[in-house]
Motif scaffolding. Sequence first.
Motif: not given
Length: 440
Positions: A23-31
């Motif tokens: 649901x967000x760009x932050x989640x895309x780069x969570x790793x």
Amino acid sequence: MTYKYFPHTEEDLQAMLSTIGIDSIDALYAQIPEAIRFRDNYQLPTEMSEIEVRQLFERLGQQNKQLTCYAGYGVYDHYTPSVIPQLLQRSEFLTSYTPYQAEISQGTLHYIFEYQSMMAELTGMDISNASMYDGTTATAEAMMMAVAAGKKQNRVLVSETLNADTRKVLDTYALHHGIELVTIAAEDGVTSRKSLEALLAEGGVAGVIVQQPNAVGIIEDYSGFADACHDKKALFIMNSVAADLAVLKTPGEWGADIAVGDGQSLGIPMQWGGPYVGYMCCTEKLIRKMPGRIVGKTVDNRGQRAFVLTLQAREQHIRRQKATSNICSNQSLMALWVTVYLSLMGKQGLKEAAELSYAGAHYLCDKLLATGKFHLVYDQPFFNEFLVHYDGNMDNLFSSCRMNGILPGVRMDDGNLLMAVTEKRTKEEIIEYMKIIEGI
């Protein structure tokens, strides 16, 4: 739109995120680890005149402190002949891209062909492609190439003596391609033949990956490794520092099926991590499994010599879903860099540079051991890089060396220090280095 030159609207971005289930760009780069994320505001200046911009970058450049480098671990401070950057700054090289149209790309195709020819000779292999991104991803491509050639076999054995950074890249590629990576144990700093044979006996092995010299500079004896792999229908893959092959036994002589590694040692400056160039060479029977570009020589309808991209049915721009790899663009500018370097140095020049590196490393090692503060971790032959244990305070060592303009090596674990010497390090520099160490 947030940025007027970006083509995607907020609705476009949300649609793409929804498609992959987040649901967000932050989640895309969570790793991405928090420790390496930049959270502050960018310190960007306002608009400037040309002279102000030049002055700004001069001031920024003065903040860089150039150190005499004894660090290696895959990247080495070799000499770059001044003619190379002068040639590569010509506009036809800087602006060239993938040479799809052979009729207008003969110059680019020609130098890539020469690069391939030189790398095939340097590695002792039949075929070279037109370069990869770097040595680590070239090794990962070789891993996938072995699995593709092995059909239903998806296990790849990796020596414990492989560079740890390269192993991390292999892990990432393997995770998303259904490949099982298994570590071959090391004994006294070298790959265990016993461990290799035991793992091969379990079956299902598509390839075996080793390094020469290995991650800590040791020259390993791989006698019989290729035969052991081939008896079990597995490919033997060897990662090597390109410059070292001027004097060491080549992957071809070891019986390797695929030779990979980084070409940075062939005159490319360290330049804070890149760009570099990976090389990949293989036996002729594997040519249709090899990723990347391959340039061939032929004749046109007038009987004149011509260069073309060949065997393109391997490539993703023909059948992407069935391609050997999604590697498409190659580092042809860096391949040209390597080509000019090899042409300038010649066989004798390459050999002399390698011998100077070897002699300098052994001279420094002997001096360090004589202090009684350093001890070789492994009693094994090494080339221009070696691992020592330091009995003193490593923080003090690094602090003193840096204050005196020296990068002493790569700090490993357990008080160990990996040091590398190239042809650039003079006897006088090594003596000054030893004075600093003895004064700590």
